[in-house]
Design an enzyme around this catalytic site. Structure first.
Site, PDB file in Angstrom:
ATOM      1  CB  ILE A  23     -18.145  56.650  19.231  1.00  0.00           C
ATOM      2  CG1 ILE A  23     -19.177  57.144  18.206  1.00  0.00           C
ATOM      3  CG2 ILE A  23     -17.200  57.759  19.597  1.00  0.00           C
ATOM      4  CD1 ILE A  23     -20.128  58.191  18.799  1.00  0.00           C
TER       5      ILE A  23
ATOM      6  CG  ASP B 161     -22.238  49.310  21.805  1.00  0.00           C
ATOM      7  OD1 ASP B 161     -22.065  49.360  20.582  1.00  0.00           O
ATOM      8  OD2 ASP B 161     -22.049  48.290  22.482  1.00  0.00           O
TER       9      ASP B 161
ATOM     10  CG  ASP C 164     -23.199  44.148  26.029  1.00  0.00           C
ATOM     11  OD1 ASP C 164     -22.047  44.513  26.310  1.00  0.00           O
ATOM     12  OD2 ASP C 164     -23.515  43.701  24.905  1.00  0.00           O
TER      13      ASP C 164
END
Ligand code: DQQ
Length: 591
Positions: A65, A67, A193
């Site tokens: 994993i 962000d 993002d």
């Protein structure tokens, strides 16, 4: 306390000039010491054990994993999405993993929310944010898709079934996507993002996103009336000079007074705005404080001159903490911050362990009374895991003093200590050459290098014979006009495995130590994580540690004082921490 030179104005002038001369000269020195690395990790190592797996930090059962994505509170449930590789414990095949909770401590795993299935995200569903559209009371996700050419664009996703309390399925409508593409001067490989949206008083939605134009990182601004059709604004939300690509920007208001969190669209005289950016080249999250000028549609930072240089920007966390994201918890009126802490062992270790990466404990975040920095503190709900407590109060720690804190499970605990400093007279001189680089200042000594006041603090994850330990400590120096508090988290002795990456982290703690005469340290230890909060959460440091002894033996905890001045422990509490249910498949549902 006034020093002799402070009382003489001529001395004051000379010192002032010297200080500024040194400051302007030192840029090169600091430049030379800056580290350039991405995901700092060891290249090779040998020991792999389940003892390093965390108990009360968020992670899925297996695999990689990174962000935190789209955290939100919706109809009584906390949602956390995260960058997830369902196939391996290394970065790749990126999807949005999804879990739900009612307390942000216990988590139920759900199906992957976003998979790379469309031409616009076939190379990966990268980071993004959730926004709850108030008029429809409906959550929407904006995320980055990477296509076959590895060009990035922003896409929109909606819950398939709003009456599903867990919002398990998400749809990515072809008729809209991508909703923002890299046009004109934008580098299509550095365009990603999107933030949570905020609405201006003109009724238009805005989001910011990270982009690189002509080699310079910035937060671009996009506007929309309906959240589906977006246009790039004439000017970026913010674009200072001198830093590379900005990943995972975050933009939100904080109250000028008190700890209450604010809804993301709120803007008034009573708030400041925070702009956070994640700098890939140093793998660090920095923030600026300022105000959001709605007319110019720009973020104007406080102290513009100083903030031009990103080495002045404050950091959420001076350790292993990256790509963070906040959200407004409307249930408890607070702003919560999540951050990713990467493994610092090696890739082969991660593959052998079968997992890599955790999320740090969710932190409440608010503006300090001084208006100059943020304060972070683990959410109150974490305290529900506290079990057996060991308590000390009013203990003198003489120079060289070591207090062995027995009776706590030192590899899975929460420890909180407050130190009192009866005198600051012996504080050593401050090396102003390193005023911008506390990390180097920490590297120059260690926890046993005696200086005037300090080092004093905690030794955690310590082996019986102390050949492995992690030291978190303070040192107080005397600068020309004030006392400076340095906080270090030193991992150089955290493991005897020489092949491991063993960094030292450092940051200054911005408190008036002359007035306060006390300083607190809270450290959350969870097997391979040491997450520390100095000065009541003004300076934070997260470290990853993999001591060899842990495979066969238990860990110890000590408080120490290696300064030349006696200090006092006003109180120290250490709790064993229970293991919550985190992403364990189960039949029980939240509601
Ligand atoms: N991680 C994501 C990107 C982001 C980066 C890809 C930051 O969207 O810029 O996994 O860690």
């Amino acid at each position: 306390m006034a020093t002799p030179h402070q009382s003489n104005p001529i001395w004051l002038l000379i010192l002032f000039c010297c200080y500024y001369f040194i400051l302007s000269e030192k840029v090169e020195v600091v430049e030379a010491t800056r580290r350039n690395f991405f995901n700092p990790q060891s290249s090779d190592s040998t020991i792999v054990s389940s003892v390093y797996r965390t108990s009360y930090h968020f992670q899925p059962p297996h695999n990689w994993i990174n962000d935190p994505n789209g955290p939100m509170y919706y109809k009584g449930i906390y949602h956390l999405f995260y960058q997830y590789n369902p196939k391996a414990a290394v970065w790749g095949n990126i999807t949005w993993g999804h879990s739900v909770s009612t307390d942000m401590i216990n988590w139920i795993p759900l199906d992957i929310a976003l998979n790379p299935t469309k031409p616009f995200d076939i190379d990966g569903c990268w980071s993004g944010s959730a926004t709850i559209l108030p008029s429809l009371n409906k959550p929407v996700i904006l995320y980055t898709g990477s296509n076959q050419e590895k060009h990035q664009a922003q896409n929109i996703a909606f819950p398939k079934n709003l009456s599903d309390p867990y919002l398990i399925e998400w749809i990515k409508p072809d008729e809209y996507n991508p909703v923002m593409s890299a046009t004109g001067d934008i580098n299509p490989a550095q365009f990603r993002d999107p933030t949570t949206g905020w609405m201006g008083s003109d009724g238009y939605w805005r989001v910011a996103l990270g982009a690189e134009i002509g080699g310079v990182g910035m937060a671009l601004l996009y506007k929309s009336k309906d959240f589906v059709r977006w246009e790039r604004a004439d000017k970026p939300l913010h674009s200072p000079r001198g830093s590379g690509m900005w990943e995972c920007p975050d933009f939100y208001p904080v109250a000028l007074e008190g700890k209450r969190g604010m809804e993301t669209s709120l803007n008034s005289e009573d708030v400041k705005h925070v702009l956070k950016m994640s700098l890939g080249e140093t793998h660090s999250d920095h923030y600026l404080l300022g105000r959001y000028d709605e007319e110019k549609d720009m973020f104007i930072q406080d102290n513009e001159e100083k903030e031009k240089n990103y080495r002045f920007w404050r950091r959420y966390d001076y350790g292993n903490f990256y790509a963070s994201k906040s959200f407004f918890d409307a249930g408890k009126e607070r702003r919560i911050l999540w951050g990713w802490s990467n493994e610092s062992d090696s890739k082969p270790d991660d593959i052998a362990k079968g997992w890599a990466g955790i999320q740090t404990i969710p932190r409440m975040v608010w503006l300090d009374e001084n208006g100059k920095q943020l304060v972070q503190w683990p959410i109150k709900e974490l305290e529900s895991l506290r079990r057996k407590r060991v308590h000390f109060h009013d203990i003198e720690l003489k120079a060289g003093g070591l207090l062995n804190i027995k009776g706590v499970k030192a590899s899975q605990m929460d420890v909180d200590v407050e130190f009192e400093l009866p005198s600051l007279e012996k504080a050593g001189p401050f090396d102003s050459l390193l005023a911008l680089d506390p990390q180097v200042l920490c590297e120059k000594g260690n926890f046993s290098t005696q200086s005037g006041i300090g080092p004093f603090g905690l030794l955690v994850m310590t082996s019986l014979n102390k050949d492995e330990l992690t030291a978190i400590y303070f040192k107080i120096f005397e600068a020309y006009d004030r006392h400076v508090v340095l906080m270090c988290s030193d991992q150089r002795r955290s493991s005897l495995r020489p092949e491991l990456y063993l960094p030292v982290y450092g940051g200054f703690v911005d408190i008036d130590i002359e007035k306060e005469r006390r300083i607190s340290l809270r450290t959350l230890v969870d097997h391979s994580v040491v997450e520390s909060f100095g000065g009541e959460g003004r300076t934070c440091m997260t470290a990853r540690v993999y001591p060899a002894f842990l495979v066969t033996s238990k860990a110890y905890l000590h408080a120490f004082n290696n300064g030349s001045e006696t200090i006092r422990i006003l109180h120290l509490n250490a709790w064993n921490m229970a293991k919550p249910s985190i992403n364990v498949a189960q039949d029980q549902f939240l509601i």
